[in-house]
Design an enzyme around this catalytic site. Structure first.
Site, short mmCIF file in Angstrom:
data_model
loop_
_atom_site.label_atom_id
_atom_site.label_comp_id
_atom_site.label_asym_id
_atom_site.label_seq_id
_atom_site.Cartn_x
_atom_site.Cartn_y
_atom_site.Cartn_z
N LYS A 288 0.85 -1.20 0.00
CA LYS A 288 0.00 0.00 0.00
C LYS A 288 0.88 1.25 0.00
O LYS A 288 1.83 1.35 0.77
CB LYS A 288 -0.93 0.02 1.21
CG LYS A 288 -2.05 -1.00 1.15
CD LYS A 288 -3.09 -0.78 2.25
CE LYS A 288 -3.97 0.41 1.97
NZ LYS A 288 -5.14 0.49 2.87
N GLU A 376 -19.53 -8.29 7.85
CA GLU A 376 -20.58 -7.67 8.65
C GLU A 376 -21.58 -8.68 9.19
O GLU A 376 -22.04 -8.56 10.34
CB GLU A 376 -21.30 -6.61 7.80
CG GLU A 376 -20.47 -5.39 7.49
CD GLU A 376 -19.53 -5.58 6.31
OE1 GLU A 376 -18.75 -4.66 6.01
OE2 GLU A 376 -19.58 -6.66 5.67
N ARG A 404 -25.57 -5.43 4.56
CA ARG A 404 -25.12 -6.78 4.24
C ARG A 404 -25.47 -7.77 5.35
O ARG A 404 -25.34 -8.98 5.15
CB ARG A 404 -23.61 -6.75 4.03
CG ARG A 404 -23.18 -5.88 2.86
CD ARG A 404 -21.78 -5.30 3.07
NE ARG A 404 -20.75 -6.30 3.11
CZ ARG A 404 -20.00 -6.64 2.06
NH1 ARG A 404 -20.17 -6.05 0.89
NH2 ARG A 404 -19.06 -7.55 2.18
#
Length: 639
Positions: A288, A376, A404
């Site tokens: 990243k 989730e 979700r």
């Protein structure tokens, strides 16, 4: 540097990129990286993930014939280089994430190169598999489909559901696992490197596929036997590599781990495996923020750093002294206070400890905070399990992501009336992240569920009161929704008190002039502050009487107040930062109808459409819930 610029200037669409020599690709990557650093320093967005994905993006568009070939991005945080290479470079720096400009994430309505909506994690494999099967059913045997998924998204259950189905139906899908966080072992010797070179060599795979076709023709090989052979081959590779992986156990051909920042090697690997039959996974390792030292040093902060000086890496951070805390930080500090007094309290978050400020509690009480990854549904059911055996979970999920877990909320918490406190951050309009991230639907979706409590604080003091109220014994499922951004007051740390469940509070009462009507303004949540400011603008010489109630609770709703309003007011205006259909306005209208009241209800809220991206003030104006719209609704243009 001029030559680098001239190379990128040649590229308008990926077809131009494919006309370059392979030796030019590293310079394309260098220029792309510099372009993104400059562009995002002044017009902020998702930074570190996109920098880490540049070489992969270039390699994919170089090898595959996009847009005919499909590249399905997961999440979309990593797709800025993709946008730049697909005809949007001229508009990117000035309009990305801005009102009327480029969408924050891949959006099929914006570009034919954006194959699927990519705002939430873990959907790329399932969507790409559907496209791969569709291509085969339509006879498009030359169409390739690639799913690009990050390792964070691999923690989502949907990703594994897609993988589970990948080897069960005929397809040639390629999954690229962009691994930018996972710890990877060092090389364990020459045999491992030889195996990697062999399995990605053209000669090896041409011979392998030729033999497979002949064996099929001779009747010596069928799909069942092929899977057995693949499993045996995977077992041999695992023995040599000294490790097993889940993909090979699911009959998915595995290639990796490749250097995700060596664009020429990536091109070589993709060219070799693109035409292989059956499902495949290419595992690459990226970093990243690659190529920009400040982002590499702190990828969490540089995920979305805001404005910064591109030369020095110094971030432009707005001063916080004298400013109200963000709602998420009020939550983070308050849960620590509550947890110190209540040993049953634990915190749960699906991969958002910093975003929801549960990192504050984790720093003080690491054993009582659980980051479950991008999962989730699991976060909710996991919380339900803890609540069933006596703990009190504060399950903090962004409102849009909680969609979700709808079934889990109903089946695993509400049916058993378990005491889980759902703290829905980023409720309502969130701004530049747009339609995939607005917390529009939580109230409308949850209101029909029996036994659930739904409330929203008008300010940070009310948030603290609601959190204190939620942790009282036997509350059952308890939802607190609050928005992104700053709260209302600087003196946030008020003493906490228990609120009466389902009770509203009167904020303003303006007596009506003689023979004039009285209008009730019913609000829920922080949008009540916008309504209060609108009322302040018109209260002097107001042609109507006004009664402004902060409803606090959507469920149970304060029926005493509604009876009072129905008896004293000729009109009702409801205001909510959520879907107009199904929320507060609908609840009030249903009440009036059920009780035979003939009071006209004007419902202000998010429209029956997906709200675009822009600043919160711009979007409130578009949605008709800003001060001007509220004042007009109250006055009905009475001057």
């Amino acid at each position: 540097m001029e030559n680098v610029q001239s190379i990128l200037d040649k590229i308008v669409v990926p077809g131009d990129l494919r006309g370059l020599k392979i030796e030019e690709l590293p310079r394309v990557c260098e220029e792309l990286r510099d372009f993104l650093v400059q562009a995002l320093s002044g017009n902020p967005g998702h930074f570190a993930s996109s920098l880490g994905c540049i070489e992969l993006t270039v390699a994919l568009h170089y090898v595959f014939n996009t847009p005919y070939d499909r590249i399905v991005w997961d999440v979309g945080h990593q797709a800025y280089a993709h946008k730049v290479l697909t005809g949007r470079r001229e508009r990117f720096a000035e309009t990305n994430r801005r009102f009327g400009g480029l969408h924050p994430f891949p959006c099929p309505a914006e570009s034919e190169y954006d194959t699927f909506t990519a705002g939430h994690a873990s959907n790329s494999i399932s969507a790409a598999l559907g496209m791969a099967v569709a291509a085969q059913r339509k006879g498009e045997t030359d169409r390739h489909v690639v799913a690009v998924i990050g390792d964070g998204a691999m923690s989502g259950g949907l990703a594994f559901e897609g993988l589970n189905n990948l080897s069960a139906c005929q397809n040639d899908l390629l999954v690229v696992l962009n691994d930018n966080d996972m710890s990877i072992d060092d090389s364990v010797g020459g045999m491992k490197q030889y195996l990697h070179r062999m399995q990605t060599s053209g000669t090896y795979n041409n011979v392998r596929d030729s033999l497979a076709r002949r064996f099929y023709a001779w009747g010596l090989l069928n799909d069942k036997r092929r899977k057995t052979i693949v499993r045996f081959g995977n077992a041999v590779k695992s023995l040599i590599n000294r490790r097993q992986n889940v993909w090979e156990g699911m009959d998915i051909r595995y290639f990796g781990i490749s250097d995700g920042h060596n664009v020429i090697d990536l091109v070589h690997t993709l060219r070799v495996i693109k035409d292989m039959k059956g499902p495949k996974m290419l595992h690459i390792n990226t970093e990243k923020g690659h190529g920009y030292a400040p982002a590499v040093a702190d990828p969490t902060v540089w995920h979305a750093p805001g404005r910064f000086n591109p030369e020095t890496g110094e971030r432009v951070v707005a001063p916080t002294e004298g400013r109200p805390l963000k709602y998420q930080d009020v939550f983070g500090h308050t849960i620590i206070e509550l947890a110190k007094a209540n040993p049953r309290i634990v915190g749960v978050t699906p991969a958002m400890p910093t975003g929801c400020s549960l990192n504050l509690m984790a720093a003080e009480m690491p054993e009582r905070v659980f980051d479950v990854g991008i999962a989730e549904g699991h976060a909710v059911t996991f919380s339900g399990g803890m609540a069933k055996d006596g703990l009190l979970p504060f399950c903090n999920i962004y409102s849009a992501f909680a969609q979700r877990a709808y079934d889990n909320i109903i089946h695993d918490v509400c049916i058993q009336h378990l005491n889980v406190v759902f703290c829905f951050d980023r409720a309502g309009i969130v701004g530049e992240d747009g339609e995939t991230h607005h917390g529009a639907f939580d109230m409308a979706a949850l209101r029909p569920i029996p036994g659930i409590t739904i409330c929203s604080p008008m300010d940070e003091h009310e948030l603290r009161h609601m959190m204190f109220t939620a942790q009282q014994p036997d509350r059952g499922p308890f939802v607190i929704r609050y928005p992104r951004g700053e709260s209302e007051h600087t003196d946030w740390q008020c003493p906490m008190e228990e609120l009466p469940i389902g009770r509203a509070r009167l904020l303003t009462a303006i007596h009506a002039p003689e023979d004039a009507e009285t209008v009730a303004v019913l609000t829920i949540g922080p949008i009540g502050n916008v309504a209060a400011r609108a009322i302040d603008r018109i209260k002097e010489n107001s042609p109507v009487g006004i009664m402004h109630y902060d409803m606090r609770f959507l469920k149970p709703i304060d029926e005493d107040v509604l009876h009072l309003v129905a008896s004293k007011c000729q009109r009702v205006v409801t205001v909510e930062d959520g879907a107009r259909n199904g929320g507060l306005g609908t609840a009030v209208s249903e009440f009036m109808s059920d009780h035979g009241y003939h009071v006209r209800v004007t419902r202000l809220g998010l429209p029956d459409a997906f709200v675009t991206h822009g600043t919160v003030s711009q979007l409130r104006h578009v949605a008709g819930i800003d001060e001007e719209a509220i004042a007009d609704a109250v006055l009905e243009n009475k001057e």
